[in-house]
Write a protein that holds these residues in place. Structure first.
Motif, PDB file in Angstrom:
ATOM      1  N   LYS A 328       0.926  -1.097  -0.164  1.00 29.72           N
ATOM      2  CA  LYS A 328       0.032  -0.047  -0.103  1.00 29.72           C
ATOM      3  C   LYS A 328       0.792   1.158  -0.037  1.00 29.72           C
ATOM      4  CE  LYS A 328      -3.723  -2.349   0.239  1.00 29.72           C
ATOM      5  NZ  LYS A 328      -4.602  -2.727  -0.890  1.00 29.72           N
ATOM      6  N   ARG A 329       0.214   2.251  -0.766  1.00 33.46           N
ATOM      7  CA  ARG A 329       1.042   3.546  -0.466  1.00 33.46           C
ATOM      8  C   ARG A 329       0.654   4.366   0.449  1.00 33.46           C
ATOM      9  NH1 ARG A 329       0.023   7.033  -5.403  1.00 33.46           N
ATOM     10  NH2 ARG A 329       1.743   8.222  -4.630  1.00 33.46           N
ATOM     11  N   LEU A 381      -3.502  15.360  -2.402  1.00 33.23           N
ATOM     12  CA  LEU A 381      -3.970  14.141  -1.738  1.00 33.23           C
ATOM     13  C   LEU A 381      -4.923  13.378  -2.829  1.00 33.23           C
ATOM     14  CD1 LEU A 381      -3.763  12.566   0.905  1.00 33.23           C
ATOM     15  CD2 LEU A 381      -5.808  13.591   1.648  1.00 33.23           C
ATOM     16  N   VAL A 382      -5.808  13.813  -3.244  1.00 33.08           N
ATOM     17  CA  VAL A 382      -6.729  13.356  -4.274  1.00 33.08           C
ATOM     18  C   VAL A 382      -6.122  13.062  -5.552  1.00 33.08           C
ATOM     19  CG1 VAL A 382      -8.709  13.689  -5.500  1.00 33.08           C
ATOM     20  CG2 VAL A 382      -8.592  14.144  -3.063  1.00 33.08           C
ATOM     21  N   ARG A 383      -5.211  13.809  -6.017  1.00 31.90           N
ATOM     22  CA  ARG A 383      -4.285  13.824  -7.239  1.00 31.90           C
ATOM     23  C   ARG A 383      -3.536  12.369  -7.043  1.00 31.90           C
ATOM     24  NH1 ARG A 383      -1.853  18.432  -7.527  1.00 31.90           N
ATOM     25  NH2 ARG A 383      -3.702  19.257  -8.206  1.00 31.90           N
ATOM     26  N   GLU A 384      -2.931  12.051  -6.007  1.00 33.53           N
ATOM     27  CA  GLU A 384      -2.118  11.065  -5.873  1.00 33.53           C
ATOM     28  C   GLU A 384      -2.710   9.784  -5.299  1.00 33.53           C
ATOM     29  OE1 GLU A 384       0.968  10.428  -6.339  1.00 33.53           O
ATOM     30  OE2 GLU A 384       1.543  12.524  -7.404  1.00 33.53           O
ATOM     31  N   MET A 385      -4.035   9.927  -4.673  1.00 33.04           N
ATOM     32  CA  MET A 385      -4.791   8.881  -4.093  1.00 33.04           C
ATOM     33  C   MET A 385      -3.753   7.877  -3.107  1.00 33.04           C
ATOM     34  SD  MET A 385      -7.675   9.575  -3.869  1.00 33.04           S
ATOM     35  CE  MET A 385      -8.180   7.943  -3.373  1.00 33.04           C
ATOM     36  N   PRO A 386      -2.792   8.244  -2.338  1.00 29.07           N
ATOM     37  CA  PRO A 386      -2.402   7.274  -1.391  1.00 29.07           C
ATOM     38  C   PRO A 386      -3.579   6.369  -0.825  1.00 29.07           C
ATOM     39  CG  PRO A 386      -2.203   9.127  -0.121  1.00 29.07           C
ATOM     40  CD  PRO A 386      -2.919   9.482  -1.524  1.00 29.07           C
ATOM     41  N   ASP A 387      -3.100   5.018  -0.284  1.00 24.59           N
ATOM     42  CA  ASP A 387      -4.168   4.176   0.050  1.00 24.59           C
ATOM     43  C   ASP A 387      -4.525   4.285   1.558  1.00 24.59           C
ATOM     44  OD1 ASP A 387      -4.385   2.024  -1.904  1.00 24.59           O
ATOM     45  OD2 ASP A 387      -2.101   1.961  -1.678  1.00 24.59           O
ATOM     46  N   TYR A 388      -3.487   5.045   2.264  1.00 23.30           N
ATOM     47  CA  TYR A 388      -3.621   5.410   3.745  1.00 23.30           C
ATOM     48  C   TYR A 388      -3.065   6.620   3.903  1.00 23.30           C
ATOM     49  CZ  TYR A 388      -5.301   0.747   4.694  1.00 23.30           C
ATOM     50  OH  TYR A 388      -5.966  -0.607   4.555  1.00 23.30           O
ATOM     51  N   TYR A 407     -11.344  12.388  -1.292  1.00 20.57           N
ATOM     52  CA  TYR A 407     -10.249  11.168  -0.873  1.00 20.57           C
ATOM     53  C   TYR A 407     -10.990   9.866  -0.441  1.00 20.57           C
ATOM     54  CZ  TYR A 407      -6.699   9.012   1.468  1.00 20.57           C
ATOM     55  OH  TYR A 407      -5.789   8.033   1.647  1.00 20.57           O
ATOM     56  N   LEU A 408     -11.976  10.135   0.674  1.00 20.09           N
ATOM     57  CA  LEU A 408     -12.635   9.039   1.109  1.00 20.09           C
ATOM     58  C   LEU A 408     -13.401   8.369   0.051  1.00 20.09           C
ATOM     59  CD1 LEU A 408     -13.494  10.288   4.476  1.00 20.09           C
ATOM     60  CD2 LEU A 408     -11.808   8.697   4.104  1.00 20.09           C
ATOM     61  N   ARG A 409     -14.323   9.216  -0.566  1.00 20.49           N
ATOM     62  CA  ARG A 409     -15.123   8.467  -1.719  1.00 20.49           C
ATOM     63  C   ARG A 409     -14.533   7.614  -2.768  1.00 20.49           C
ATOM     64  NH1 ARG A 409     -17.917  13.334  -1.092  1.00 20.49           N
ATOM     65  NH2 ARG A 409     -16.854  14.363  -3.207  1.00 20.49           N
ATOM     66  N   LYS A 410     -13.242   8.072  -3.036  1.00 24.62           N
ATOM     67  CA  LYS A 410     -12.368   7.363  -3.961  1.00 24.62           C
ATOM     68  C   LYS A 410     -11.641   6.284  -3.419  1.00 24.62           C
ATOM     69  CE  LYS A 410     -11.784  10.995  -7.498  1.00 24.62           C
ATOM     70  NZ  LYS A 410     -10.994  11.669  -8.017  1.00 24.62           N
ATOM     71  N   GLY A 411     -11.841   5.880  -2.011  1.00 19.51           N
ATOM     72  CA  GLY A 411     -11.378   4.658  -1.623  1.00 19.51           C
ATOM     73  C   GLY A 411     -10.104   4.888  -0.560  1.00 19.51           C
ATOM     74  N   GLY A 412      -9.842   6.138  -0.434  1.00 20.93           N
ATOM     75  CA  GLY A 412      -8.760   6.376   0.581  1.00 20.93           C
ATOM     76  C   GLY A 412      -8.985   6.178   1.959  1.00 20.93           C
ATOM     77  N   ARG A 413      -8.249   5.903   2.864  1.00 25.32           N
ATOM     78  CA  ARG A 413      -8.261   5.879   4.257  1.00 25.32           C
ATOM     79  C   ARG A 413      -7.439   6.841   5.137  1.00 25.32           C
ATOM     80  NH1 ARG A 413      -9.757  -0.584   5.453  1.00 25.32           N
ATOM     81  NH2 ARG A 413     -11.401  -0.758   3.673  1.00 25.32           N
ATOM     82  N   PHE A 414      -8.004   7.150   6.134  1.00 22.48           N
ATOM     83  CA  PHE A 414      -7.199   7.836   7.003  1.00 22.48           C
ATOM     84  C   PHE A 414      -6.801   7.274   8.189  1.00 22.48           C
ATOM     85  CE2 PHE A 414      -9.374  11.652   5.025  1.00 22.48           C
ATOM     86  CZ  PHE A 414      -8.227  12.486   4.668  1.00 22.48           C
TER      87      PHE A 414
END
Length: 426
Positions: A328-329, A381-388, A407-414
């Motif tokens: 994961k990124r 953040l949204v441009r790169e879309m790291p996983d976490y 970011y969350l809608r695209k599957g990212g997690r904090f």
């Protein structure tokens, strides 16, 4: 009560950077109960062209004085090294602006402030709070030691003195501007090594019926929520209400009210006055009794804190290592000073976190001190879309999550790291 001369002597002796004396009472300090090692200054952001050069580091450890109950750094860095130029602008947090506006409304109503009043704010930053008094027609004056930030306040029409506040500078303020009805200091008491001199200056700048109002992160929340990342060289003190009451009395002031605030992971708002001006609220005695019962005035409570901090470090590294091993990124949100303490103590660098993002253009393009993680615009953040993404300024987690719904809608997690790592997804 100590004289002003005695108070200044304590500050000069104990504030010299040595670890042997309490900054409050001047007595010997025991060994630190938490030692975070040598770290760079938390707000010493680095130009990428100099990222390969070594940086200055300083001991970062915290001790408890059993005589006046002050929790404090055992060694200090001169304020001039940290605050002459500064990259923290209060106005970049919308939630903190809302907090400031509400505070202005409450103080204006409670103390009947009007066009004949004077509000003095110490460490007034970019005018984030005084602007709301000005909108109400209340005369204001800011005191801000950072040249770049004082200049921003002045551009916004907030009268601001570019200097450090002290007993000596208070004399000049009195001559030039007169005494104040209300003196405010948000998140400044923790930054002042010569605290006795500082509070004596506050006393002298108040009108006979004047009020000093201070907000600062609360030691109770610090201990309960393992907020060790709020330890950095700028934060000399970590206050209980007990310690505040002792400091106030030493400076000829009286603690007459207190209220807990949710801001910054849990803060206190305290009210000081000349003794006997107003009745002392029952909340003061109640909180002092609670602190005594909880062990705030004994050393045993503090000795267990380092064990909890080490547990948090291990848990965070385990979570990040698991995701990294799974391919994961990982990135971070925020270039907060507290984040730098957390990253450097945990040994987290670019091998785990690719980058961090921040809304402040003053930090973008820099690299973080110690970890050397690059700071990029929030849009990345949204441009790169790291996983976490680790939220370093966790005290603003709700605000950040609200801003980053895409970011969350695209599957990212904090990942919120404090008090123990937890993940947030849509």
């Amino acid at each position: 009560m100590r004289t002003d001369t005695e108070i200044r002597s304590i500050g000069k002796i104990a504030g010299s950077g040595l670890s042997s004396r309490c900054l409050g009472c001047g007595r010997g300090l025991p060994a630190p109960f938490l030692d975070l090692g040598r770290t760079p200054l938390a707000n010493a952001y680095i130009d990428p062209a100099k990222a390969g050069e070594p940086e200055a580091t300083y001991p970062l450890a915290v001790a408890y004085c059993p005589d006046c109950h002050l929790v404090q750094l055992s060694e200090r860095v001169a304020p001039e090294e940290m605050f002459s130029e500064y990259l923290y602008f209060s106005s970049f947090s919308q939630s903190f602006l809302r907090h400031a506006e509400a505070m202005v409304g409450a103080l204006t109503d409670r103390f009947d402030l009007n066009a004949n009043s004077l509000v003095l704010e110490i460490a007034s930053n970019d005018g984030y709070l005084l602007q709301y008094f000005k909108q109400k027609g209340v005369p204001v004056l800011g005191v801000e030691p950072a040249r770049n930030i004082a200049a921003e306040a002045q551009k916004r029409g907030i009268p601001t003195l570019n200097r450090f506040f002290s007993l000596e500078s208070a004399k000049d303020i009195l001559v030039r501007h007169g005494a104040s009805d209300v003196i405010i200091g948000n998140n400044v008491l923790a930054h002042v090594p010569d605290i006795n001199d500082f509070l004596s200056g506050v006393r002298d700048c108040l009108k006979p019926t004047g009020v000093a109002v201070f907000e600062f992160p609360y030691l109770g929340d610090f201990l309960e929520n393992i907020e060790f990342d709020t330890i950095y060289h700028e934060h000399v003190f970590y206050y209980s209400l007990t310690a505040i009451g002792i400091l106030a009395r030493r400076a000829g002031l009286e603690l007459f009210d207190v209220a807990h605030q949710a801001v910054h992971g849990g803060s206190l708002r305290v009210f000081l006055q000349r003794p006997g001006t107003r009745p002392v609220a029952t909340t003061v005695g109640a909180m002092l009794a609670d602190e005594a019962q909880a062990g705030f005035i004994t050393s045993a409570l503090y000795q267990t804190f380092s064990v909890k901090v080490e547990g948090l470090r291990r848990a965070l590294l385990a979570v990040l290592g698991k995701h990294k091993s799974a391919g994961k990124r990982l990135a971070a949100y925020g270039a907060a000073a507290k984040g730098n303490t957390l990253l450097n103590y945990c040994g987290i660098g670019k091998e785990l976190l690719e980058f961090t993002v921040d809304r402040s253009p003053h930090k973008q393009g820099k690299v973080l001190p110690g970890s050397r993680i690059p700071v990029r615009p929030a849009e990345d953040l949204v441009r790169e879309m790291p996983d976490y993404t680790v939220i370093l300024p966790w005290n603003f987690a709700d605000e950040i999550i609200g801003q980053q719904q895409e970011y969350l809608r695209k599957g990212g997690r904090f990942i919120i790291p404090v008090p123990m790592p937890r993940e947030v997804s849509l």
